[in-house]
Design an enzyme around this catalytic site. Structure first.
Site, short mmCIF file in Angstrom:
data_model
loop_
_atom_site.label_atom_id
_atom_site.label_comp_id
_atom_site.label_asym_id
_atom_site.label_seq_id
_atom_site.Cartn_x
_atom_site.Cartn_y
_atom_site.Cartn_z
N ASP A 167 0.84 -1.21 0.00
CA ASP A 167 0.00 0.00 0.00
C ASP A 167 0.87 1.25 0.00
O ASP A 167 2.04 1.22 0.38
CB ASP A 167 -0.87 -0.04 1.27
CG ASP A 167 -2.14 0.78 1.18
OD1 ASP A 167 -2.30 1.52 0.19
OD2 ASP A 167 -2.97 0.67 2.09
N ASP B 97 -10.88 2.00 -2.93
CA ASP B 97 -11.44 1.76 -1.60
C ASP B 97 -12.97 1.78 -1.64
O ASP B 97 -13.61 1.46 -0.64
CB ASP B 97 -10.97 2.85 -0.62
CG ASP B 97 -9.60 2.52 -0.03
OD1 ASP B 97 -9.10 1.41 -0.27
OD2 ASP B 97 -9.03 3.39 0.65
C1 DGJ Z 1 -5.75 2.02 2.25
C2 DGJ Z 1 -6.21 0.79 1.53
O1 DGJ Z 1 -6.78 1.15 0.32
C3 DGJ Z 1 -7.19 0.04 2.43
O2 DGJ Z 1 -7.69 -1.06 1.73
C4 DGJ Z 1 -6.48 -0.37 3.68
O3 DGJ Z 1 -5.46 -1.29 3.39
C5 DGJ Z 1 -5.91 0.85 4.37
N1 DGJ Z 1 -5.09 1.63 3.48
C6 DGJ Z 1 -5.08 0.48 5.57
O4 DGJ Z 1 -4.50 1.56 6.16
#
Ligand code: DGJ
Length: 744
Positions: A480, A550
């Protein structure tokens, strides 16, 4: 290359270069002056055909002639790698301050070579070669002392031309690169439209379509990641092009940082598409003897509309971009801890979720954020990649071992490129942050960016991630990154190289992910950047799939998947069924709708807590069972967009062996008295028979593709009067229907 295989690259005695497979051609030539003139990119033109149209020279009252050559004006001459300074007033592919301090440079043909081994790019990802040939054309500027190589790869099975360039300083003094694009494509005058994908957090890949304006249109990023604001992809097409008909010229960059793709229409209505590193806020000092390689630019031509274009991209990405070891490998269904527990994870919580995952029929437990030293919210700990001793007293590896004992795979989340000031790493190494002196550093999600242009930072991150993966207990990694870059600079670079930092960061990042992913080829990597803030071919060259957004509300996801599918195959898309009310937009939808939208991705799962799971247990078990049964088809099948409007979406996937067809129909807001909808399926074998699983009715492939099927009707009033509801969508807003056909 096998001598019996026909060459795809023909070079005539007059130096006309023809790169052709069975359906497309890319043609250019060397002018008498030595300029590389572009002639054609489009449907196949055999090398023997003769050039029925070519760059023209005519007396036309222009105010400039190239270097005194009568009637030759580069401003109206299609070129391969144009420069600024003589008679072309458009933005160039290459712009540099030479050792004499000016920007007038001229590149002339010197030589060429053909190879069946696609050359790797220096420190940058590139598509794999396979059945391809590469033409390298060498150009020189004897005054500015430059040598430039242009690479063109043509593929036998894919209507793609891969391009890149490398610029070498063969003089004694340094030169300064201002613009070094990967490709330029000068299209003939025409009535064009543009399509690109813009967005923001949780609403990535919104499609924007517009007529090609006079002037210069740019999509770009100067924020460190390729970004969710503009995906590094642009399609230029003939006016009126739709999913099936029309000529499309599409460009996508294999780059994950600051990029620009521009389309410029000048006074003579020629259209130039340039793609590469964003020239804005970029500069690169090239010392004597040094070379600079540009990222790879991929160009697709399709004469079969946007749908045809997508088929080319999908097949090419699966075959030549995605890591080959996961090609057509079904992705495990999973339960992810994020929307189930957020930062509130521990050994016990994870084992509890693992039991739930088992009960649901899922195959993997993913431990998302919150597992490392002191990480209880998003204000601390990034950089300290050690298990949190309170939450995981025996280490995350022990938790992984126990999860695996239950018969599940285990996945772990990292955000390696980031650091919180509240961390041991920052206390030990404040100099490791991207920074400029005497300025307060802006934060994003309370965090700062590590300077991956430094080899010590890359080494530290490799060692930390490696220390977990070397346990052999981790099957999947979610990689990420949750902010973009500001105050860009590096304490390790001299003043005159500060603007090199963003690209040097990318080189460091690619080195890091290359080392990690090649050391652990059997670990499944998922690319994530707050969803789709770095969803590009650069990262997907190393990682088999990506968390595209997300946004987990199915209505919110429809346009994201629809947009992303223009370039990306379902094999690289990940999704999960999240809770309701949805955490991103508050909408309440049925499990059915969430399941049936989430269906169209290869990596599928759940992110729900124990209460959510038990409330909808049976339906969720059915969803996971469906995902498991169809996992192979989703990763290997062929995807088609059948309909996309503000209120209705219809998608289709046909399995690789054409045995099974899945049609998803989604209706957002209900209304009375709507028109009937009929849809024609795509890609079925015309002379085969297919059975609709829900009704048992059989139809010929020819009927399904030519006559089409009647979609379930949205009509609340009629619905209430009928006992047989199979012809109707569910009552109310946010309804969906998944129809499955099997070949008899
Ligand atoms: C952003 C990601 O897109 C989410 O799915 C998750 O992993 C969060 N970060 C965790 O901080």
């Amino acid at each position: 290359m096998n001598a019996s295989v026909e060459s795809m690259i023909h070079v005539s005695d007059e130096l006309v270069f023809n790169l052709s497979n069975d359906s497309i051609s890319y043609i250019f030539r060397v002018s008498p002056e030595g300029i590389l003139e572009h002639i054609h990119f489009g449907s196949r033109v055999a090398p023997s055909s003769g050039l029925s149209a070519e760059p023209r020279r005519a007396f036309r009252c222009t105010v400039l002639e190239y270097q005194g050559v009568k009637n030759y004006n580069l401003d109206d001459t299609p070129q391969e790698y144009p420069l600024f300074g003589t008679s072309d007033m458009r933005h160039p592919a290459l712009h540099l301050i030479n050792a004499q301090g000016n920007t007038t440079n001229i590149l002339l043909y010197k030589s060429h070579r053909i190879s069946s081994d696609k050359p790797a790019l220096n420190g940058l990802p590139s598509s794999r070669g396979g059945d391809s040939q590469t033409l390298v054309v060498c150009l020189v500027d004897t005054v500015s002392k430059l040598e430039v190589e242009l690479n063109y790869t043509v593929y036998r099975e894919h209507d793609v031309i891969a391009r890149s360039s490398s610029i070498k300083n063969v003089g004694e003094n340094a030169v300064c690169l201002k613009t070094a694009m990967s490709s330029a494509l000068d299209l003939p005058q025409g009535d064009y439209e543009l399509v690109h994908f813009r967005g923001s957090w949780a609403r990535e890949f919104e499609q924007e379509r517009m007529p090609m304006p006079h002037g210069r249109f740019a999509i770009e990023s100067a924020r460190g990641t390729s970004s969710n604001a503009h995906n590094p992809f642009l399609a230029v097409m003939n006016k009126g092009t739709d999913e099936q008909y029309g000529d499309v010229y599409a460009t996508a960059l294999m780059y994950s940082g600051n990029f620009a793709i521009t389309a410029e229409k000048n006074e003579f209505e020629s259209v130039r598409i340039c793609a590469g590193i964003n020239p804005f806020n970029f500069q690169w000092k090239l010392e004597s003897g040094e070379s600079f390689s540009t990222p790879e630019s991929l160009q697709v031509f399709s004469a079969a509309g946007l749908g045809g274009m997508s088929q080319v991209w999908h097949a090419f990405i699966k075959q030549h971009v995605s890591p080959s070891q996961f090609k057509d490998v079904p992705r495990p269904t999973y339960l992810n801890s994020w929307e189930a527990a957020y930062f509130d994870v521990s050994h016990e919580v994870v084992l509890g979720l693992a039991d739930q995952a088992k009960e649901m029929g899922a195959q993997m437990l993913v431990l998302d954020d919150g597992w490392f030293a002191g990480r209880n919210d998003d204000t601390t700990s990034l950089g300290d990649w050690f298990s949190d001793e309170k939450k995981f007293p025996q280490g995350v590896e022990e938790t992984a071992r126990q999860v695996k004992e239950k018969g599940l795979k285990f996945g772990l989340w990292f955000e390696p490129e980031m650091v919180n000031k509240e961390s041991q790493l920052y206390r030990d190494h404040p100099e490791w942050l991207i920074q400029v002196p005497e300025r307060t550093l802006s934060t994003g999600r309370g965090q700062n960016v590590l300077d991956l242009s430094r080899s010590d930072v890359v080494e530290y991150l490799f060692e930390r991630v490696d220390s977990f993966l070397s346990s052999g207990l981790i099957d999947y990694v979610k990689w990420d990154i949750n902010r973009v870059f500001s105050e860009c600079g590096s304490l390790q670079l001299p003043a005159e190289r500060q603007l090199e930092q963003p690209h040097r960061y990318m080189l460091g990042l690619y080195e890091l992910v290359e080392r990690i992913t090649s050391k652990y080829p059997n670990v499944l990597f998922e690319n994530c950047a707050s969803g789709g803030n770095r969803f590009d071919l650069g990262m997907l060259r190393f990682m088999s799939q990506g968390w595209v957004s997300d946004m987990c509300d199915p209505v919110g996801r429809l346009s994201i998947i629809n947009g992303a599918s223009h370039l990306f195959p379902l094999s690289v898309l990940a999704s999960y069924i999240g809770p309701v009310p949805n955490h991103q937009n508050g909408r309440v939808t049925s499990v059915k709708m969430r399941k049936e939208v989430g269906f169209f991705a290869a990596a599928r799962g759940l992110s729900l807590n124990e209460d959510d799971l038990s409330a909808d247990k049976k339906e969720l078990q059915d969803a996971v069972a469906l995902y498991n049964e169809t996992a192979h088809d989703m990763v290997s099948g062929e995807f088609h967009r059948l309909r996309f409007t503000k209120n209705e979406v219809c998608w289709q996937l046909i399995s690789q062996d054409k045995q099974r067809v899945y049609v998803g129909y989604y209706h957002i807001l209900s209304s009375p008295n709507l028109p009937y909808r009929r849809i024609k399926l795509a890609g079925l074998a015309a002379d085969e028979t297919y059975r609709m699983v829900s009704t048992g009715a059989t139809y010929g492939g020819d009927a399904l593709t030519s006559l089409g099927i009647d979609l379930p009707h949205v009509d609340v009033v009629l619905h209430q009067q009928h006992s047989d509801n199979s012809d109707y969508m569910d009552e109310g807003d946010f309804s969906s229907r998944l129809m499955v056909f099997e070949r008899v």
